[in-house]
Write an enzyme that holds these catalytic residues in place. Structure first.
Site, PDB file in Angstrom:
ATOM      1  N   ASP A   1       1.157   4.038  -6.856  1.00  9.18           N
ATOM      2  CA  ASP A   1       0.105   3.182  -6.293  1.00  9.18           C
ATOM      3  C   ASP A   1       0.174   1.795  -6.925  1.00  9.18           C
ATOM      4  OD1 ASP A   1      -2.302   1.975  -5.453  1.00  9.18           O
ATOM      5  OD2 ASP A   1      -3.378   3.875  -5.490  1.00  9.18           O
TER       6      ASP A   1
ATOM      7  N   PHE B   1       0.822  -1.213   0.000  1.00  3.88           N
ATOM      8  CA  PHE B   1       0.000   0.000   0.000  1.00  3.88           C
ATOM      9  C   PHE B   1       0.857   1.266   0.000  1.00  3.88           C
ATOM     10  CE2 PHE B   1      -3.377  -2.799   0.659  1.00  3.88           C
ATOM     11  CZ  PHE B   1      -4.584  -2.153   0.793  1.00  3.88           C
TER      12      PHE B   1
ATOM     13  N   GLY C   1       2.174   5.822  -2.609  1.00  2.00           N
ATOM     14  CA  GLY C   1       1.410   4.657  -3.010  1.00  2.00           C
ATOM     15  C   GLY C   1      -0.083   4.873  -2.835  1.00  2.00           C
ATOM     16  N   HIS C   2      -0.757   3.891  -2.256  1.00  2.00           N
ATOM     17  CA  HIS C   2      -2.216   3.890  -2.191  1.00  2.00           C
ATOM     18  C   HIS C   2      -2.772   4.667  -1.007  1.00  2.00           C
ATOM     19  CE1 HIS C   2      -6.092   2.421  -3.435  1.00  2.00           C
ATOM     20  NE2 HIS C   2      -6.319   1.779  -2.303  1.00  2.00           N
ATOM     21  N   TRP C   3      -1.938   4.943  -0.003  1.00  2.00           N
ATOM     22  CA  TRP C   3      -2.384   5.594   1.224  1.00  2.00           C
ATOM     23  C   TRP C   3      -1.882   7.031   1.282  1.00  2.00           C
ATOM     24  CZ3 TRP C   3      -1.367   1.353   5.471  1.00  2.00           C
ATOM     25  CH2 TRP C   3      -2.509   0.549   5.579  1.00  2.00           C
TER      26      TRP C   3
END
Length: 284
Positions: free
Chosen positions: A234, A170, A261-263
């Site tokens: 991401d 993540f 990334g994703h967070w």
């Protein structure tokens, strides 16, 4: 600003559902509804605790555990598939905003939460004051990433080591966030090991039903100010998803963060909060 938690009951489809609601700020103020993403053990606090603590002096911040997550209701016979389950979740969220007396609210959605924000905006035009979609799902024609595949199949190996491996996908800079990942693993494993959490996860990720994608025609009807935020690196949902939404939402801007990334809200919290405050206050 301290975060307080409590339960709010709503009635949906003839059944009573209970949200565990985490909130900060003054009730009745400018309201922001924070919608967390999916994943084993995900909760409103694990996604949003720092953000709602930081912004509680400016807004009424609301971060529920979604239905089928955390300490909110886990239906005994949940809908099978992410699309049907998300329709139930969105109906429950609309009942929640009604219960809280909110006629308009700013919607902030991370990943699955972005899909929920879009469903809510489509189902109830006029509800969303603004929307921030962060790494949102629901864009068509994108291949499933290895990280998303790991997330979906997590209960094939529901161990702390597997969860740590998943959560490291993540983020961009694993080393600098090792302490954060370790803390989230510890918090989430207490949920992962519960039978009701596993039941909801496996129902959500039943891949038999058709998936839900948002068409350009649907998106064109959402005419509020939208900010699409995405981490350039991401590995769960590619940045092309936010490019799609920014292209088809009529009043959307796109902000891509490098080395992220994703967070976004965990990896770059100051930048995320600055973007959100600019969106909400700019709307005023």
């Amino acid at each position: 600003m301290s975060v307080r938690s409590g339960d709010v009951a709503v009635s949906v489809r003839g059944q009573e559902l209970t949200f565990r609601l985490h909130e900060s700020g003054e009730r009745g103020g400018e309201a922001i509804l924070f919608l967390h993403g999916s994943g084993p053990g995900a909760t409103g606090l694990s996604n949003w605790e720092r953000v709602i603590a930081d912004l509680g002096d400016r807004y009424w911040c609301l971060a529920p555990d979604q239905i089928g997550f955390g300490d909110s209701t886990h239906p005994l016979d949940p809908p099978r598939g992410m699309a049907p389950f998300n329709e139930l979740r969105a109906e429950a969220l609309l009942a929640l905003v009604d219960e809280l007396g909110l006629e308009r609210v700013h919607l902030v959605g991370n990943s699955m939460g972005g899909q929920l924000a879009l469903i809510m905006a489509l189902d109830r035009p006029g509800l969303a004051a603004t929307m921030l979609l962060m790494g949102s799902g629901g864009a068509p024609d994108l291949p499933a990433s290895p990280g998303l595949t790991h997330l979906r199949s997590f209960y094939a190996d529901p161990t702390a080591a597997s969860l740590e491996g998943l959560l490291t996908e993540f983020v961009y800079d694993v080393d600098s966030l090792k302490g954060t990942v370790d803390r989230v693993v510890g918090e989430r494993m207490a949920y992962v090991e519960r039978d009701d959490v596993r039941r909801s996860h496996e129902a959500s990720f039943d891949m038999a039903p058709p998936r839900r994608f948002f068409t350009p025609e649907e998106l064109a009807t959402i005419d509020v100010d939208v900010l699409c935020v995405h981490g350039r690196e991401d590995r769960i949902i590619p940045v092309e998803a936010s490019r799609y939404f920014a292209e088809h939402l009529p009043n959307a801007d796109l902000y891509v963060l490098g080395q992220c990334g994703h967070w976004t809200q965990i990896e770059h919290p100051e930048a995320f909060e600055r973007l959100l405050v600019g969106l909400v206050d700019g709307h005023r």
